[in-house]
Design an enzyme around this catalytic site. Structure first.
Site, PDB file in Angstrom:
ATOM      1  N   GLU A  15      42.522  34.070  55.886  1.00 55.37           N
ATOM      2  CA  GLU A  15      41.397  33.137  56.049  1.00 55.37           C
ATOM      3  C   GLU A  15      41.500  32.204  57.252  1.00 55.37           C
ATOM      4  O   GLU A  15      41.346  30.986  57.126  1.00 55.37           O
ATOM      5  CB  GLU A  15      41.236  32.320  54.757  1.00 55.37           C
ATOM      6  CG  GLU A  15      41.068  33.211  53.533  1.00 55.37           C
ATOM      7  CD  GLU A  15      40.886  32.456  52.230  1.00 55.37           C
ATOM      8  OE1 GLU A  15      41.102  31.228  52.205  1.00 55.37           O
ATOM      9  OE2 GLU A  15      40.530  33.087  51.226  1.00 55.37           O
TER      10      GLU A  15
ATOM     11  N   GLU B  43      40.227  41.936  47.389  1.00 57.19           N
ATOM     12  CA  GLU B  43      40.137  40.973  46.278  1.00 57.19           C
ATOM     13  C   GLU B  43      38.814  41.118  45.534  1.00 57.19           C
ATOM     14  O   GLU B  43      38.154  40.127  45.204  1.00 57.19           O
ATOM     15  CB  GLU B  43      40.297  39.542  46.816  1.00 57.19           C
ATOM     16  CG  GLU B  43      41.555  39.340  47.639  1.00 57.19           C
ATOM     17  CD  GLU B  43      41.832  37.889  48.028  1.00 57.19           C
ATOM     18  OE1 GLU B  43      41.182  36.980  47.481  1.00 57.19           O
ATOM     19  OE2 GLU B  43      42.710  37.679  48.876  1.00 57.19           O
TER      20      GLU B  43
HETATM   21  C1  GLA Z   1      41.522  33.712  48.126  1.00 57.89           C
HETATM   22  C2  GLA Z   1      42.993  34.059  48.233  1.00 57.89           C
HETATM   23  C3  GLA Z   1      43.541  34.605  46.945  1.00 57.89           C
HETATM   24  C4  GLA Z   1      43.023  33.825  45.760  1.00 57.89           C
HETATM   25  C5  GLA Z   1      41.539  33.841  45.775  1.00 57.89           C
HETATM   26  C6  GLA Z   1      40.965  33.186  44.566  1.00 57.89           C
HETATM   27  O1  GLA Z   1      40.688  34.754  48.261  1.00 57.89           O
HETATM   28  O2  GLA Z   1      43.263  34.979  49.239  1.00 57.89           O
HETATM   29  O3  GLA Z   1      44.920  34.513  46.969  1.00 57.89           O
HETATM   30  O4  GLA Z   1      43.519  32.513  45.783  1.00 57.89           O
HETATM   31  O5  GLA Z   1      41.138  33.139  46.919  1.00 57.89           O
HETATM   32  O6  GLA Z   1      41.818  33.003  43.519  1.00 57.89           O
END
Ligand code: GLA
Length: 367
Positions: free
Chosen positions: A151, A256
């Site tokens: 991020e 994710e």
């Molecule tokens: C982000 C992070 C993850 C997790 C998600 C939500 O996407 O990369 O590790 O913390 O948020 O839980």
């Protein structure tokens, strides 16, 4: 107790008779899940059975984040991470490390000097190097891929003003990859971010990857988190995203995945929903109506049809959690809601969405 034991045994037996996601996706991509500690220490037999049956890759939900694995300057908390890796090794899974450099879940001391003032560039780079070397070399040969930087981008595609950027400067991203490569020259290294379906942010990510590649940085994949909603992003945006990321010349990974079906909120709503237990913001506390269940199944089926279409470049699809019971979306962005973002319900039973994913995976792989 005895009844619960037999009920558990029954579910485990039922799970082992289910058609398997990872089998259905063979030749297309790996299918992964993010695991919490109760799962990889095998405290829940039902969840372990689901994980072993359906997934061939795992990501640690929290135990490798800096604040957990390295809470104090001279203190590493290896036990949970070791158990996570052991679980993956024992089950012959593609084990992901998550993550090395992020602006969240990182202790404050990382960015400070002894005097409590912001650390110098040199100090922060040295800390980053040591952290990455310690963590990556510990699992050398047992972790197959690392989310190195998480991020780093703003919504408009520019670099986020995180302490990493402010203190080190733009080259912190390349440095993180360089240090990880020094620690393990064979492990795959990834850049991971969310909202890459939105054009501006995606363009930023593409530019970042291109710069890294032209500077010779060993980046193996771009991870697109894919925390999405029922109608947003559109299927066209999903398709376009995977097309453009697929043209980068590196692997693409959905890292994710989950689908938040609850009403989206703005910041002031969050507070009131939390205080009043709002039914407007938490409409399915008593169960998911059939039409919403069907809409979720359709959304998942459509999505996996797109994933299957991109299987030449898309190498892994990882869900952020195993069952609806343990999804982070029950508590974010509003605490205490009842969400239904995954393929397995609160008891671990496959939902209609599971069936539509299986159907979509039947399409022949694109080679
Ligand atoms: C982000 C992070 C993850 C997790 C998600 C939500 O996407 O990369 O590790 O913390 O948020 O839980």
């Amino acid at each position: 107790m005895t009844n619960r034991f037999f009920a558990g045994l029954l579910v485990v037996t039922v799970v082992s008779a289910q058609p398997s996601l990872k089998e259905a996706a063979k030749g297309k991509f790996l299918v992964g899940a993010a695991l919490n500690e109760a799962q990889f220490t095998e405290r829940s037999a039902v969840e372990v059975a689901i994980i072993q049956r359906h997934f061939n890759s795992i990501t640690p939900e929290n135990v490798m984040k800096w604040e957990v694995i390295h809470p104090e300057p001279e203190q590493y908390n290896w036990t949970p991470a070791d158990r996570y890796v052991d679980f993956g090794t024992r089950n012959h899974m593609f084990v992901i490390g998550h993550n090395l450099v992020w602006h969240q879940q990182t202790p404050k001391w990382v960015f400070e000097g002894d005097d409590g003032q912001p650390a110098s560039r040199q100090l922060l780079l040295e800390r980053m190097r040591r952290h990455i070397h310690a963590v990556v070399s510990r699992y050398k040969g047992r972790i197959q891929g690392w989310d190195v930087v998480n991020e780093a981008l703003n919504e408009d595609g520019t670099l986020r003003q995180s302490p990493w950027l402010q203190i080190v400067g733009e080259d912190y991203v390349a440095k993180a990859f360089e240090f990880a490569h020094e620690a393990d020259s064979t492990v795959e290294l990834y850049y991971n971010d969310y909202s890459l379906e939105s054009g501006a942010k995606r363009r930023g990510a593409i530019e970042l990857v291109r710069k890294l590649r032209s500077a010779g940085v060993p980046i193996a994949a771009i991870g697109t988190q894919t925390h999405i909603h029922m109608t947003n992003p559109t299927l066209e945006q999903m398709d376009q995203t995977l097309t453009e990321l697929g043209q980068l010349g590196i692997q693409v990974m959905v890292t994710e995945l989950d689908i938040d079906i609850l009403p989206q909120v703005n910041h002031s709503d969050q507070v009131s929903a939390h205080l009043e237990g709002s039914t407007t913001l938490n409409p399915y506390a008593g169960g998911l109506p059939d039409d919403v269940q069907a809409a979720l199944a359709k959304r998942y089926g459509d999505l996996f049809a797109i994933f299957a279409k991109h299987s030449r470049t898309l190498k892994r699809v990882t869900f952020w959690g195993v069952t609806d019971a343990n999804s982070w979306l029950n508590d974010w962005p509003v605490r205490g809601r009842t969400n239904y973002p995954l393929l397995f319900d609160r008891e671990g039973k496959p939902k209609p969405a599971f069936e539509s994913v299986m159907q979509a995976l039947k399409a022949p792989a694109k080679k």
